[in-house]
Write an enzyme that holds these catalytic residues in place. Structure first.
Site, PDB file in Angstrom:
ATOM      1  N   GLU A  36       0.830  -1.201   0.000  1.00 40.00           N
ATOM      2  CA  GLU A  36       0.000   0.000   0.000  1.00 40.00           C
ATOM      3  C   GLU A  36       0.868   1.256   0.000  1.00 40.00           C
ATOM      4  OE1 GLU A  36      -3.515   2.238  -0.096  1.00 40.00           O
ATOM      5  OE2 GLU A  36      -3.089   0.129  -0.523  1.00 40.00           O
ATOM      6  N   TYR A  37       1.974   1.227   0.750  1.00 38.90           N
ATOM      7  CA  TYR A  37       2.901   2.365   0.758  1.00 38.90           C
ATOM      8  C   TYR A  37       3.488   2.574  -0.635  1.00 38.90           C
ATOM      9  CZ  TYR A  37       6.950   5.291   1.791  1.00 38.90           C
ATOM     10  OH  TYR A  37       7.882   6.301   1.786  1.00 38.90           O
ATOM     11  N   LEU A  84      16.729   1.642  -3.945  1.00 37.49           N
ATOM     12  CA  LEU A  84      16.579   1.059  -5.273  1.00 37.49           C
ATOM     13  C   LEU A  84      15.217   1.393  -5.860  1.00 37.49           C
ATOM     14  CD1 LEU A  84      18.049  -2.526  -4.701  1.00 37.49           C
ATOM     15  CD2 LEU A  84      19.180  -0.572  -5.747  1.00 37.49           C
ATOM     16  N   LYS A 118      16.361 -10.203  -1.504  1.00 38.49           N
ATOM     17  CA  LYS A 118      16.294  -8.905  -0.826  1.00 38.49           C
ATOM     18  C   LYS A 118      15.791  -9.117   0.606  1.00 38.49           C
ATOM     19  CE  LYS A 118      14.400  -4.237  -1.394  1.00 38.49           C
ATOM     20  NZ  LYS A 118      13.738  -4.137  -0.084  1.00 38.49           N
ATOM     21  N   ARG A 139      21.078   3.724   8.110  1.00 39.50           N
ATOM     22  CA  ARG A 139      20.998   4.450   6.854  1.00 39.50           C
ATOM     23  C   ARG A 139      20.454   5.867   7.032  1.00 39.50           C
ATOM     24  NH1 ARG A 139      16.371   3.619   2.548  1.00 39.50           N
ATOM     25  NH2 ARG A 139      17.016   5.125   1.016  1.00 39.50           N
ATOM     26  N   LYS A 291      21.167  -6.425 -10.236  1.00 38.65           N
ATOM     27  CA  LYS A 291      22.071  -5.296 -10.462  1.00 38.65           C
ATOM     28  C   LYS A 291      23.259  -5.720 -11.316  1.00 38.65           C
ATOM     29  CE  LYS A 291      23.596  -6.088  -5.685  1.00 38.65           C
ATOM     30  NZ  LYS A 291      23.597  -5.511  -4.338  1.00 38.65           N
ATOM     31  N   LYS A 315       9.798  -6.630  -6.369  1.00 36.40           N
ATOM     32  CA  LYS A 315       9.071  -6.823  -5.115  1.00 36.40           C
ATOM     33  C   LYS A 315       8.016  -7.921  -5.276  1.00 36.40           C
ATOM     34  CE  LYS A 315       9.515  -4.452  -1.929  1.00 36.40           C
ATOM     35  NZ  LYS A 315       9.175  -3.084  -1.574  1.00 36.40           N
ATOM     36  N   CYS A 409     -20.162  -6.356  27.195  1.00 38.29           N
ATOM     37  CA  CYS A 409     -18.721  -6.580  27.124  1.00 38.29           C
ATOM     38  C   CYS A 409     -18.391  -8.002  27.575  1.00 38.29           C
ATOM     39  CB  CYS A 409     -17.998  -5.567  28.010  1.00 38.29           C
ATOM     40  SG  CYS A 409     -16.222  -5.861  28.137  1.00 38.29           S
ATOM     41  N   CYS A 427     -16.875  -0.811  25.125  1.00 43.85           N
ATOM     42  CA  CYS A 427     -17.306  -0.957  26.512  1.00 43.85           C
ATOM     43  C   CYS A 427     -16.967   0.357  27.201  1.00 43.85           C
ATOM     44  CB  CYS A 427     -16.553  -2.110  27.183  1.00 43.85           C
ATOM     45  SG  CYS A 427     -16.787  -2.166  28.967  1.00 43.85           S
TER      46      CYS A 427
END
Length: 666
Positions: A36-37, A84, A118, A139, A291, A315, A409, A427
């Site tokens: 999603e990101y 990357l 990866k 990093r 690479k 990915k 509850c 609750c």
């Protein structure tokens, strides 16, 4: 999409990505799955390319990673630790291979690639001088990271001396990770102690490496794979794989399952092979890196501002499995929210056995027509527990049972409450046992009553011994009761009693936040304290009085009214007052220079945190708001300011910096 729509969407995406990046890279608390990101990130890149008039050097598309945290010494990387470019299909990968092969053919070279798995972990740099390990860093944003040398020394697979004193300098890059078995054991321990769980092994590894106490890091038993030589003096390499072979001989744990080939089909086959191994590997991987092997070829192709042109990361899509939903059970959270969870027939998913999945709320269940007995598809994409994607209705037998949320509850038996405009069922009993430990942890936290020395383990002992059944009981504890607990001595008990005593003057704003009223955070707690001045006035407030307060809407108002209407809340407040807890709001005004002015803060200020700047503004009579409107007097902007700055400029609202704010106060 019109230009105006594009501008708004780009601003919105930048703000979201900055927020989620901070949660992922800096706080180790991801709120989105990687997939999603990535979707948001690449939507932003596509829009910025289509509408170049909205280009901004501060856009998160140009800065991948997180800022170095203040609690660690900063390290400026001699060699940028870049990211990357991601590809998500074989078609995208083949386009990369075709482009690099064509460019290398133009100078009479054959493109040869290294193919490697990866690792899904935390990227670090290791520096050696005369063969000895001297410094390690995270990093960060690629240019500046955090010095975590002492914590890295606890990872046994990092050699402290590589036996090459003739090499004056060597810098290598690797990925710190937490093995799956250790991750599962750690989360079991945290669950038993009723502590929050780590979202995934990557999240756990990052949090463990950023501990101020190296002993905690050591106990987490992290590991590392090295995948690149960043810089070297005294030894030179011509090929990437050659450097990895040398590193392996020197004692480093080097990235596994790698191959070198020029053949496109062999690369695709290797990706399929690694993908098929993914479930059974002892560590998490989220893709395959492809690479160029020749270092000279890499230099020829070069890099963009943030990514190399000679490499991509393929990915893997999130793994989805089908299994049977055996039952639906409810979990009661700290704020009293009842969350339905699916009990599943165990299925192997992303390397772990899965038997639970979140169903979020009753609306989620009804929208997808999920029934007990259904065959369902589940996915684990970065969450603590997986989620149910959809039902396989073709496999229904007619014996499936529709689910209804309980009316009482399951922990305390009190009636539950659900507003028509809200998805959550709660609750409202402040003394509910299921909420107690989480409620206590929140009550004593730094931003609430700030009772130092009360970690989850101590709170759990207090609860299990029957010494604390309500936050008010904390103020009745005696030193000898604390001293008798495991790992608590006389000095710790004295410190605890002093911390409890000091918390009595924390203030009304902190108390309101500490009570754990659904929907009330620190900012709202302060707003309510200023507006009503006394806890009793807040008790008596009706909806009209509450919604008249800035940033308090009808739903939040109803939540406040519901919380204070419960008899247990009345009892709690009365006991806290009897213990001497301050119930009035005390202002500490430093001046009135900013009276009548409303400020919106955005970006990173040169010397102050946003919280500090907000406190300064309010101490001098000003107000702060979370959103820009025509009522905004000034926008206080720092570096990497987002869409709030753009909106302020479009509305003609003055934009100032930190220095101008300080001058206004002077």
């Amino acid at each position: 999409m019109t230009e105006t729509e594009a501008k708004e969407r780009i601003g919105s995406l930048r703000e979201k990505i900055r927020y989620y990046s901070k949660k992922y890279y800096e706080e180790d608390a991801p709120e989105l799955s990687d997939a999603e990101y990535d979707r948001l990130f690449y939507e932003l890149i596509a829009l910025e390319k289509e509408f170049p008039q909205f280009d901004d050097p501060a856009s998160p598309s140009k800065h991948v990673g997180g800022k170095a945290l203040d609690k660690f010494e900063k390290v400026t990387h001699a060699v940028q630790m870049g990211s990357l470019t991601d590809v998500f299909s074989f078609e995208e990968l083949e386009a990369f291979l075709a482009r690099t092969a064509e460019e290398m053919a133009s100078v009479g070279r054959t493109a040869e690639y290294s193919v490697e798995c990866k690792i899904d972990g935390l990227s670090v740099s290791l520096e050696y001088e005369n063969g000895k390990f001297v410094r390690g860093s995270t990093r960060g944003d690629g240019f500046v990271g955090e010095n975590v040398t002492q914590n890295l020394r606890t990872i046994t697979s990092i050699p402290m001396d590589i036996g090459h004193p003739e090499i004056p300098r060597l810098e290598v890059r690797g990925e710190v990770y937490m093995p799956r078995d250790r991750f599962e054991a750690l989360n079991r321990e945290r669950e038993e102690n009723e502590e929050s769980l780590f979202a995934n092994p990557r999240n756990a590894a990052a949090g463990s490496l950023r501990q101020l106490d190296p002993m905690i890091t050591a106990a987490r038993r992290l590991d590392i794979f090295i995948f690149n030589v960043q810089a070297s003096e005294g030894i030179q390499f011509t090929e990437h794989v050659q450097s990895l072979d040398w590193l392996e001989e020197a004692g480093f744990s080097v990235i596994p399952y790698r191959m070198v080939t020029s053949d496109k089909d062999a690369i695709l086959d290797k990706i399929r092979e690694i993908g098929s191994m993914r479930e059974n590997l002892p560590f998490d991987i989220d893709g395959v890196v492809i690479k160029l092997n020749s270092l000279a070829d890499r230099s020829f192709l070069g890099e963009t501002a943030s990514t190399p042109k000679w490499a991509v990361a393929y990915k893997f899509p999130p793994e989805v499995k089908e299994t049977k939903l055996l039952d639906i059970v409810v979990q009661v959270g700290r704020t009293g929210v009842l969350t339905p969870n699916a009990v599943l027939s165990p299925v192997r998913l992303a390397g772990t056995s899965v038997s639970r999945a979140t169903l979020h709320n009753i609306d989620f269940i009804r929208e997808r027509d999920i029934r007990i007995g259904d065959m369902v598809y589940v996915q684990k994409a970065g969450d603590i527990i997986p989620g149910v994607l959809r039902v396989n209705k073709d496999k229904r037998t007619g014996g499936e049972v529709e689910y209804e949320m309980p009316r009482c509850c399951p922990s305390c038996g009190e009636p539950v409450f659900r507003d028509a405009a809200e998805a959550a069922t709660r609750c409202t009993n402040a003394a509910c046992p299921a909420q107690l430990l989480r409620a206590l942890a929140h009550f004593v936290s730094r931003d609430a009553m700030n009772i130092d020395g009360l970690g989850t383990a101590v709170l759990k002992q207090l609860r299990d011994e029957g010494l604390v059944k309500s936050p008010a009981d904390l103020y009745d504890l005696r030193a000898e009761q604390i001293e008798a607990l495991d790992r608590m001595g006389k000095k710790s008990a004295e410190n605890f009693i002093n911390a409890v005593e000091n918390s009595k003057t924390a203030g009304l704003d902190r108390l309101i936040y500490a009570l754990g009223i659904p929907g009330i955070g620190q900012k709202a707690g302060q707003t309510l304290a200023k507006a009503f001045g006394d806890i009793e006035a807040l008790f008596r407030a009706d909806q009209a009085a509450l919604v008249a307060v800035d940033d308090i809407g009808e739903i939040t108002a109803d939540s406040i009214i519901s919380f204070f209407s419960h008899p247990q809340t009345r009892l709690l407040i009365d006991r806290l007052r009897a213990a001497g807890v301050l119930m009035q709001y005390e202002t500490h005004s430093a001046g009135t220079e900013l009276a009548g002015l409303t400020f919106v803060l955005t970006g990173t200020l040169p010397t102050m945190k946003r919280e500090e700047a907000s406190a300064l503004i309010e101490a001098h009579g000003g107000k702060t708001s979370s959103s820009v409107s025509k009522k905004t007097s000034y926008v206080l902007a720092g570096t990497e300011a987002g869409s709030k700055l753009t909106k302020a400029q479009s509305l003609g609202i003055p934009v100032i910096g930190e220095e101008e704010l300080l001058n206004m106060i002077k």
